[in-house]
Scaffold this motif. Structure first.
Motif, PDB file in Angstrom:
ATOM      1  N   HIS A 185       0.818  -1.216   0.000  1.00  0.00           N
ATOM      2  CA  HIS A 185       0.000   0.000   0.000  1.00  0.00           C
ATOM      3  C   HIS A 185       0.852   1.268   0.000  1.00  0.00           C
ATOM      4  CE1 HIS A 185       0.925  -0.658   4.216  1.00  0.00           C
ATOM      5  NE2 HIS A 185       0.746   0.629   4.385  1.00  0.00           N
ATOM      6  N   LEU A 186       2.123   1.164   0.368  1.00  0.00           N
ATOM      7  CA  LEU A 186       3.009   2.328   0.343  1.00  0.00           C
ATOM      8  C   LEU A 186       3.384   2.735  -1.074  1.00  0.00           C
ATOM      9  CD1 LEU A 186       5.412   1.324   3.228  1.00  0.00           C
ATOM     10  CD2 LEU A 186       3.519   2.948   3.318  1.00  0.00           C
ATOM     11  N   PHE A 187       3.199   1.841  -2.034  1.00  0.00           N
ATOM     12  CA  PHE A 187       3.604   2.093  -3.412  1.00  0.00           C
ATOM     13  C   PHE A 187       2.429   2.328  -4.350  1.00  0.00           C
ATOM     14  CE2 PHE A 187       6.759  -0.512  -1.292  1.00  0.00           C
ATOM     15  CZ  PHE A 187       7.872   0.301  -1.412  1.00  0.00           C
ATOM     16  N   GLY A 188       1.215   2.196  -3.869  1.00  0.00           N
ATOM     17  CA  GLY A 188       0.041   2.429  -4.699  1.00  0.00           C
ATOM     18  C   GLY A 188      -1.039   1.410  -4.439  1.00  0.00           C
ATOM     19  N   THR A 189      -1.848   1.182  -5.455  1.00  0.00           N
ATOM     20  CA  THR A 189      -2.980   0.265  -5.326  1.00  0.00           C
ATOM     21  C   THR A 189      -3.119  -0.590  -6.579  1.00  0.00           C
ATOM     22  OG1 THR A 189      -4.454   1.950  -6.238  1.00  0.00           O
ATOM     23  CG2 THR A 189      -4.300   1.834  -3.832  1.00  0.00           C
ATOM     24  N   PRO A 190      -3.700  -1.772  -6.446  1.00  0.00           N
ATOM     25  CA  PRO A 190      -3.987  -2.575  -7.637  1.00  0.00           C
ATOM     26  C   PRO A 190      -4.954  -1.816  -8.536  1.00  0.00           C
ATOM     27  CG  PRO A 190      -4.281  -3.875  -5.644  1.00  0.00           C
ATOM     28  CD  PRO A 190      -4.079  -2.465  -5.213  1.00  0.00           C
ATOM     29  N   ALA A 191      -4.818  -2.048  -9.821  1.00  0.00           N
ATOM     30  CA  ALA A 191      -5.658  -1.325 -10.783  1.00  0.00           C
ATOM     31  C   ALA A 191      -6.225  -2.290 -11.802  1.00  0.00           C
ATOM     32  CB  ALA A 191      -4.826  -0.242 -11.477  1.00  0.00           C
TER      33      ALA A 191
END
Length: 124
Positions: A43-49
Motif C-alpha cells: 500500500h506504500l507504493f500504490g494500489t492494484p488497478a
C-alpha cells in the motif's frame, strides 16, 4: 492533600501488572504476522488497478529491472496472466519487488520496479 505510601505503592504495582498483561504480547504477535505476509507494505507504493486503465503494458521476459513513472498505471503481463498497478506519486526514486505488489504474477519473483520521482515534487 497528601498521599501516603500505602496508596502509592499498590497503585504502582497495579500499573505494572496492567502494562505487563498478555494483550500487549498479542498486539506484537499480530503485527509480526502481518509483516510476514506477502505484500504487507504494498500500500506504500500504490494500489492494484484494472488493466484497462493502464497507460502501457510491460511484458515480463526475464528482465531484472523495470522503470515506471511515479503516478503511472502500468499493466504487467506474463504468459496468459496480466496484473496492473497504480503507482502513488512519490517524492523520491525508490524500488520495490514486483512480487511484493503482485504476488501471484508468474515471472515477477526476480523483477524489481524502479519508481521514478514525481515531477510534482521537483520544486520547479
Amino acid at each position: 492533600m497528601t498521599f501516603s505510601a500505602s496508596y502509592v505503592l499498590p497503585a504502582a504495582f497495579s500499573l505494572a501488572a496492567f502494562f505487563s498483561a498478555s494483550p500487549a504480547l498479542a498486539v506484537t504477535q499480530m503485527t509480526v504476522q502481518e509483516a510476514a505476509r506477502p505484500s504487507a507494505y504494498s500500500h506504500l507504493f500504490g494500489t492494484p488497478a484494472d488493466a484497462k486503465m493502464a497507460t502501457r503494458t510491460i511484458e515480463l521476459r526475464g528482465q531484472n529491472v523495470v522503470r515506471v513513472s511515479s503516478g503511472e498505471t502500468v499493466a504487467f503481463s506474463s504468459g496468459t496472466r496480466i496484473g496492473a498497478w497504480n503507482f502513488t506519486p512519490r517524492a523520491d526514486n525508490t524500488t520495490v519487488a514486483l512480487s511484493e505488489l503482485l504476488p501471484a504474477m508468474p515471472g515477477g519473483a526476480q523483477v524489481y520496479v524502479l519508481i521514478e520521482r514525481s515531477p510534482i515534487y521537483s520544486g520547479n
